[in-house]
Design a protein around this motif. Structure first.
Motif, PDB file in Angstrom:
ATOM      1  N   THR A   1      41.364  37.627  40.474  1.00  0.00           N
ATOM      2  CA  THR A   1      42.802  37.756  40.719  1.00  0.00           C
ATOM      3  C   THR A   1      43.386  36.401  41.081  1.00  0.00           C
ATOM      4  O   THR A   1      42.878  35.705  41.964  1.00  0.00           O
ATOM      5  CB  THR A   1      43.072  38.761  41.858  1.00  0.00           C
ATOM      6  OG1 THR A   1      42.587  40.048  41.468  1.00  0.00           O
ATOM      7  CG2 THR A   1      44.564  38.863  42.145  1.00  0.00           C
TER       8      THR A   1
ATOM      9  N   LYS B   1      46.621  34.489  42.613  1.00  0.00           N
ATOM     10  CA  LYS B   1      47.760  34.785  43.482  1.00  0.00           C
ATOM     11  C   LYS B   1      48.547  33.501  43.692  1.00  0.00           C
ATOM     12  O   LYS B   1      47.991  32.482  44.108  1.00  0.00           O
ATOM     13  CB  LYS B   1      47.274  35.338  44.824  1.00  0.00           C
ATOM     14  CG  LYS B   1      48.393  35.835  45.727  1.00  0.00           C
ATOM     15  CD  LYS B   1      47.814  36.422  46.999  1.00  0.00           C
ATOM     16  CE  LYS B   1      48.903  37.010  47.882  1.00  0.00           C
ATOM     17  NZ  LYS B   1      49.533  38.191  47.295  1.00  0.00           N
TER      18      LYS B   1
ATOM     19  N   THR C   1      59.952  36.222  43.568  1.00  0.00           N
ATOM     20  CA  THR C   1      59.321  37.499  43.217  1.00  0.00           C
ATOM     21  C   THR C   1      58.724  37.499  41.811  1.00  0.00           C
ATOM     22  O   THR C   1      58.065  38.467  41.423  1.00  0.00           O
ATOM     23  CB  THR C   1      60.338  38.647  43.338  1.00  0.00           C
ATOM     24  OG1 THR C   1      61.453  38.377  42.478  1.00  0.00           O
ATOM     25  CG2 THR C   1      60.819  38.785  44.770  1.00  0.00           C
ATOM     26  N   SER C   2      58.950  36.446  41.019  1.00  0.00           N
ATOM     27  CA  SER C   2      58.432  36.401  39.652  1.00  0.00           C
ATOM     28  C   SER C   2      57.824  35.027  39.377  1.00  0.00           C
ATOM     29  O   SER C   2      58.325  34.000  39.859  1.00  0.00           O
ATOM     30  CB  SER C   2      59.547  36.675  38.634  1.00  0.00           C
ATOM     31  OG  SER C   2      60.129  37.956  38.857  1.00  0.00           O
TER      32      SER C   2
ATOM     33  N   VAL D   1      54.990  37.338  34.978  1.00  0.00           N
ATOM     34  CA  VAL D   1      54.793  38.462  35.890  1.00  0.00           C
ATOM     35  C   VAL D   1      56.034  38.592  36.760  1.00  0.00           C
ATOM     36  O   VAL D   1      56.440  37.630  37.418  1.00  0.00           O
ATOM     37  CB  VAL D   1      53.535  38.248  36.775  1.00  0.00           C
ATOM     38  CG1 VAL D   1      53.403  39.377  37.781  1.00  0.00           C
ATOM     39  CG2 VAL D   1      52.291  38.144  35.912  1.00  0.00           C
TER      40      VAL D   1
ATOM     41  N   ASN E   1      58.283  40.767  39.795  1.00  0.00           N
ATOM     42  CA  ASN E   1      58.149  41.612  40.999  1.00  0.00           C
ATOM     43  C   ASN E   1      56.723  41.638  41.523  1.00  0.00           C
ATOM     44  O   ASN E   1      56.266  42.630  42.101  1.00  0.00           O
ATOM     45  CB  ASN E   1      58.634  43.040  40.718  1.00  0.00           C
ATOM     46  CG  ASN E   1      60.085  43.086  40.307  1.00  0.00           C
ATOM     47  OD1 ASN E   1      60.922  42.353  40.855  1.00  0.00           O
ATOM     48  ND2 ASN E   1      60.400  43.908  39.317  1.00  0.00           N
ATOM     49  N   SER E   2      56.011  40.571  41.341  1.00  0.00           N
ATOM     50  CA  SER E   2      54.648  40.444  41.867  1.00  0.00           C
ATOM     51  C   SER E   2      54.281  38.970  41.893  1.00  0.00           C
ATOM     52  O   SER E   2      54.811  38.166  41.121  1.00  0.00           O
ATOM     53  CB  SER E   2      53.648  41.227  41.008  1.00  0.00           C
ATOM     54  OG  SER E   2      52.321  41.018  41.482  1.00  0.00           O
ATOM     55  N   ASP E   3      53.349  38.624  42.781  1.00  0.00           N
ATOM     56  CA  ASP E   3      52.883  37.238  42.851  1.00  0.00           C
ATOM     57  C   ASP E   3      51.428  37.109  42.406  1.00  0.00           C
ATOM     58  O   ASP E   3      50.791  36.089  42.645  1.00  0.00           O
ATOM     59  CB  ASP E   3      53.037  36.696  44.277  1.00  0.00           C
ATOM     60  CG  ASP E   3      52.226  37.483  45.294  1.00  0.00           C
ATOM     61  OD1 ASP E   3      51.581  38.478  44.904  1.00  0.00           O
ATOM     62  OD2 ASP E   3      52.234  37.109  46.473  1.00  0.00           O
ATOM     63  N   SER E   4      50.885  38.176  41.737  1.00  0.00           N
ATOM     64  CA  SER E   4      49.468  38.176  41.386  1.00  0.00           C
ATOM     65  C   SER E   4      49.261  38.581  39.932  1.00  0.00           C
ATOM     66  O   SER E   4      50.051  39.333  39.346  1.00  0.00           O
ATOM     67  CB  SER E   4      48.687  39.122  42.303  1.00  0.00           C
ATOM     68  OG  SER E   4      48.821  38.744  43.653  1.00  0.00           O
ATOM     69  N   TYR E   5      48.153  38.093  39.370  1.00  0.00           N
ATOM     70  CA  TYR E   5      47.739  38.487  38.026  1.00  0.00           C
ATOM     71  C   TYR E   5      46.213  38.522  38.013  1.00  0.00           C
ATOM     72  O   TYR E   5      45.549  37.610  38.536  1.00  0.00           O
ATOM     73  CB  TYR E   5      48.242  37.498  36.975  1.00  0.00           C
ATOM     74  CG  TYR E   5      47.798  37.845  35.563  1.00  0.00           C
ATOM     75  CD1 TYR E   5      48.418  38.869  34.858  1.00  0.00           C
ATOM     76  CD2 TYR E   5      46.748  37.153  34.957  1.00  0.00           C
ATOM     77  CE1 TYR E   5      48.016  39.198  33.573  1.00  0.00           C
ATOM     78  CE2 TYR E   5      46.340  37.472  33.662  1.00  0.00           C
ATOM     79  CZ  TYR E   5      46.962  38.492  32.976  1.00  0.00           C
ATOM     80  OH  TYR E   5      46.560  38.833  31.716  1.00  0.00           O
TER      81      TYR E   5
END
Length: 550
Positions: A247, A249, A259-260, A272, A274-278
Motif C-alpha cells: 500500500t 500512502k 483529498t485526491s 485516486v 477521496n483517498s490518500d492511499s493506493y
C-alpha cells in the motif's frame, strides 16, 4: 443615673491611649472575627470593653458581665463578642469594609485598638466563551473571551497555552481586559479577550485561562494552513516479498489535507480521489522500481520511493522420510536463489549444528530430523527431512561380574541395531534391566544364580536379522577373587589325596608280603591286583581334583 455620672467622671480622670492600626481580611458571607489588641490576654484590672466604628457604638461589656449590644442599625442582629473580647460579625458583605475600634478600660488607662476590616471573595468559576471556529496561520484571530464573576478585589486573568502563560506582545498576542462592578453587592466581574496569531505548531495546543488559582477548562482549535510538502509512505504487512500486497500512502502537511492524489506506478499514472492511499496487489520481483505520488492540482509537489521486492528461493534434497542402511552414504543438496545475502543454519532434533551435516558412512547416531533455515533479512524459509538408519543388530560386547552379595552373577549384553533390537537370554534370571535405546545402542543386564557351570547365549534380533554371543558362567568356586573357598577346597583335596596315598601304600605293602610266601603264579596275580589298585587311585585323584574345582 448616679452610676453613669460617676462613670463619666472616672473616664475623664483616665489616661487615654491609641495604638497602631491592624488589618483583618475576612471572607464574603462568612462570620468574621476581629481581634481586640491583636488577641492579647485581658488585663487583670479590666473594667470595661467596648467596640465601636465611625457611625457609632456596637456593644459593651463590663467586667464579669455579659456583653450588651448598643447598635441600632444594620449591625443590631449581626454582632456579638467572643470570650477573648473579639468582635464577631456574621454574614459579612463588602459594606463591612471599614475600621472597627476596640476600647479597653483597665485601672487608670483607656486604650483603643483600631482594626481595618477587608472583605475578599474568590471567583465562583472561570470560563472561556465566544470561541473561534478555527485559527488560520499568520492571521490574527479573536480566540475567545475569559470571564470570572462575583470577586473582590477584582480578579486578574491570565491566559495559558499548554500550561505556559501568554504574555501580550502587541503583535501575535493581544490581550484586553475590563472590570464591571455590581451596583447591589459591590462584587466585580472581570473579562479578558485574547487575540492570537496561530502557528503550525498550535494544531494540538490547549488553551486555558485562570484567576486566583482557578482555571478554566482547556480548549483547542483547528488550525488551518496550506500544504507545503508531501511524503510517500510504503505500507505492507510483513516484508516486501513476492505475492504480498503493498500500500502506497501519500501524506500532505496542509490542514485540511488534500483529498485526491496521483500515484505513479512504474511509469503509469493512477488518479485516486477521496483517498490518500493506493494498493499494488500480488507484487513480483519485476515490481521493483521507483514509485511516486503528487497533488492533482500541483504536479510539482511530489515525493518518490524506490521499492525493492525481495525474493528467496530454496530447495533441499532429500526431503520427507529417508530410509538408509547402516554404513551407506547419503548425498545432501541445498540450492538457493535470492535477492540478497543469505544466512544458513542447520538443526538436528531441534539442536543447533555447527556446520552442514555430511553422510559419507551412516551410523545409527545419524538418525533424526534435520532442518535447514535460510534467512535474508526478514525473509525466512525452512526445509527438512527425517533420516532413519537401519541395520541388522550386532552384539558389541558380552560380560559377566559377581553381584555385590557374592551369590549372584550379573550378565551384560551390549548391542546396536535399528529398528530397536529385542534381547533374549538362553537362561532365566531375575532383575532384568534394559538401558534406554539411544543412537541405535542398547544394553541389557540379567542377574542369575548359577548352580553348575553354564554356557549362556545372548541373542539380539529385529526385523532385519539377528546376532548371538555366548558367555561361560561357572559356579561360585571358579569366580575370580573367591580366595577363601579356593583355599578350603585345596586343603580338603590334599587331605583326601593323603588318605588315598596312605591306603595305597598299605595295600602295596600287604601284597608284597603275601607274594614273598607264594609261588610265581601268585605273584602274577598280585601284579594284576596292583594295576587295578593304581586305577582306583587315579580315579580318586581325578575325583578330588574335580572337588577342588567345585
Amino acid at each position: 443615673m448616679h452610676f453613669s455620672g460617676c462613670l463619666c467622671a472616672l473616664l475623664v480622670a483616665l489616661v487615654y491611649q491609641v495604638s497602631g492600626m491592624d488589618t483583618v481580611i475576612g471572607l464574603y458571607g462568612e462570620t468574621i472575627e476581629v481581634p481586640c489588641n491583636n488577641g492579647a490576654p485581658k488585663p487583670k484590672d479590666l473594667f470595661m470593653t467596648k467596640w465601636k466604628y465611625d457611625d457609632g457604638d456596637l456593644l459593651t461589656q463590663l467586667k464579669d458581665q455579659d456583653a450588651s449590644v448598643i447598635a441600632t442599625d444594620k449591625y443590631k442582629d449581626r454582632v456579638s463578642m467572643a470570650e477573648n473580647s473579639s468582635l464577631l460579625i456574621a454574614a459579612a458583605t463588602l459594606k463591612d469594609e471599614k475600621t472597627f475600634t476596640c476600647m479597653v478600660v483597665a485601672g487608670a488607662d483607656i486604650s483603643e485598638y483600631p482594626v481595618k476590616l477587608l472583605i475578599h471573595k474568590a471567583p465562583t468559576g472561570v470560563e472561556i466563551t465566544a470561541l473561534a471556529t478555527e485559527l488560520e496561520i499568520g492571521k490574527p484571530t479573536q480566540l475567545g473571551q475569559c470571564s470570572t464573576s462575583d470577586t473582590n478585589p477584582a480578579a486578574s486573568i491570565t491566559w495559558f497555552k499548554n500550561k505556559k502563560p501568554l504574555v501580550a506582545d502587541g503583535k501575535g498576542i493581544i490581550i484586553s481586559s475590563k472590570v464591571k462592578v455590581d451596583e447591589v453587592t459591590g462584587l466585580t466581574t472581570t473579562s479578558s479577550i485574547l487575540q492570537y496569531t496561530a502557528e503550525k505548531g498550535d494544531t494540538a495546543a490547549l488553551f486555558t485561562c485562570g484567576a486566583l488559582n482557578t482555571l478554566s477548562s482547556p480548549v483547542s482549535f483547528t488550525v488551518t494552513y496550506p500544504t507545503e510538502r508531501i511524503s510517500l509512505h510504503v505500507i505492507s504487512k510483513g516484508p516486501l516479498m513476492e505475492g504480498a500486497n503493498v500500500t502506497l500512502k501519500c501524506k500532505a502537511d496542509g490542514n485540511p489535507p488534500p483529498t485526491s492524489f496521483n500515484f505513479h506506478i512504474l511509469g503509469k499514472v493512477v488518479k485516486v480521489e477521496n483517498s490518500d492511499s493506493y494498493t499494488v496487489t500480488d507484487v513480483t520481483r519485476e515490481s521493483t522500481g521507483e514509485y511516486k505520488c503528487s497533488i492533482i492540482d500541483n504536479a510539482k509537489m511530489e515525493d518518490s520511493k524506490n521499492i525493492t521486492i525481495n525474493y528467496l528461493d530454496m530447495s533441499l534434497s532429500p526431503s520427507g522420510k529417508v530410509m538408509k542402511r547402516f554404513g551407506e552414504g547419503l548425498a545432501l543438496t541445498l540450492q538457493t536463489h535470492a535477492s540478497g545475502e543469505l544466512k544458513v543454519s542447520w538443526t538436528k532434533d531441534n539442536g543447533k549444528l555447527d556446520s552442514r551435516p555430511t553422510f559419507d558412512k551412516l551410523t545409527y547416531s545419524d538418525s533424526g530430523k534435520y532442518e535447514v533455515v535460510v534467512t535474508m533479512g526478514p525473509l525466512i524459509k525452512k526445509a527438512s527431512f527425517e533420516l532413519v538408519v537401519e541395520g541388522v543388530p550386532v552384539i558389541r560386547r558380552v560380560a559377566k561380574r559377581r553381584g555385590e552379595d557374592g551369590q549372584h552373577k550379573v550378565l551384560t549384553c551390549e548391542a546396536e541395531g535399528s529398528p530397536k533390537p529385542t534381547v533374549a537370554w538362553s537362561v532365566n534370571g531375575t532383575s532384568a534391566d534394559e538401558s534406554p535405546y539411544v543412537n541405535g545402542k542398547i544394553t541389557h543386564k540379567l542377574t542369575i544364580v548359577p548352580t553348575v557351570n553354564l554356557t549362556v547365549v545372548c541373542t539380539v534380533s529385529n526385523e532385519l536379522g539377528q546376532d548371538t554371543r555366548t558367555i561361560n558362567v561357572s559356579t561360585y568356586s571358579s569366580d575370580e577373587g573367591d580366595t577363601t573357598k579356593l583355599v578350603v577346597g585345596v586343603i580338603v583335596g590334599l587331605l583326601l589325596a593323603t588318605v588315598v596315598v596312605g591306603l595305597a601304600y598299605w595295600l602295596y605293602m600287604k601284597k608284597s608280603k603275601q607274594g614273598s610266601w607264594k609261588t610265581g603264579e601268585k605273584e602274577d596275580g598280585s601284579t594284576e591286583e596292583s594295576k587295578k589298585l593304581e586305577e582306583k587311585i587315579e580315579e580318586k585323584l581325578e575325583e578330588n581334583s574335580q572337588k577342588v574345582e567345585v
